[in-house]
Motif scaffolding. Sequence first.
Motif, PDB file in Angstrom:
ATOM      1  N   ARG A   8       0.857  -1.180   0.000  1.00 39.86           N
ATOM      2  CA  ARG A   8       0.000   0.000   0.000  1.00 39.86           C
ATOM      3  C   ARG A   8       0.897   1.235   0.000  1.00 39.86           C
ATOM      4  N   PRO A   9       1.221   1.751  -1.165  1.00 37.65           N
ATOM      5  CA  PRO A   9       2.167   2.874  -1.228  1.00 37.65           C
ATOM      6  C   PRO A   9       1.633   4.141  -0.560  1.00 37.65           C
ATOM      7  N   THR A  10       0.332   4.347  -0.552  1.00 36.28           N
ATOM      8  CA  THR A  10      -0.189   5.559   0.086  1.00 36.28           C
ATOM      9  C   THR A  10      -0.034   5.476   1.604  1.00 36.28           C
ATOM     10  N   GLU A  11      -0.208   4.278   2.153  1.00 36.78           N
ATOM     11  CA  GLU A  11      -0.022   4.107   3.600  1.00 36.78           C
ATOM     12  C   GLU A  11       1.431   4.339   3.971  1.00 36.78           C
ATOM     13  N   GLU A  12       2.331   3.796   3.187  1.00 38.60           N
ATOM     14  CA  GLU A  12       3.761   3.966   3.454  1.00 38.60           C
ATOM     15  C   GLU A  12       4.158   5.435   3.333  1.00 38.60           C
ATOM     16  N   ALA A  13       3.618   6.128   2.344  1.00 40.68           N
ATOM     17  CA  ALA A  13       3.927   7.553   2.175  1.00 40.68           C
ATOM     18  C   ALA A  13       3.394   8.367   3.345  1.00 40.68           C
ATOM     19  N   ALA A  14       2.229   8.026   3.852  1.00 43.28           N
ATOM     20  CA  ALA A  14       1.652   8.753   4.981  1.00 43.28           C
ATOM     21  C   ALA A  14       2.482   8.559   6.240  1.00 43.28           C
ATOM     22  N   VAL A  15       2.934   7.344   6.472  1.00 41.73           N
ATOM     23  CA  VAL A  15       3.760   7.072   7.647  1.00 41.73           C
ATOM     24  C   VAL A  15       5.088   7.808   7.529  1.00 41.73           C
ATOM     25  N   ASN A  16       5.686   7.793   6.350  1.00 38.96           N
ATOM     26  CA  ASN A  16       6.954   8.498   6.144  1.00 38.96           C
ATOM     27  C   ASN A  16       6.787  10.000   6.329  1.00 38.96           C
TER      28      ASN A  16
END
Length: 63
Positions: A8-16
């Motif tokens: 889930r790239p959007t989840e990873e981007a949000a966490v970053n």
Amino acid sequence: MSTALVRRPTEEAAVNAASLEPRALPPIQLILADLLAANRLGDRHGVNLCAHLAARAAGEVGE
């Protein structure tokens, strides 16, 4: 059937993005006012959250 992890790239981007800089804390006066209000209402969870937030704002936590 495959049990591979779904990326889930959007989840990873949000966490970053959230971990890049610390969140700004409200003034301690507002936190303590909320703490008193939660205490008057008997909201133990709210009291706990406000007390921990007040400790963070006062610089008592995290070394």
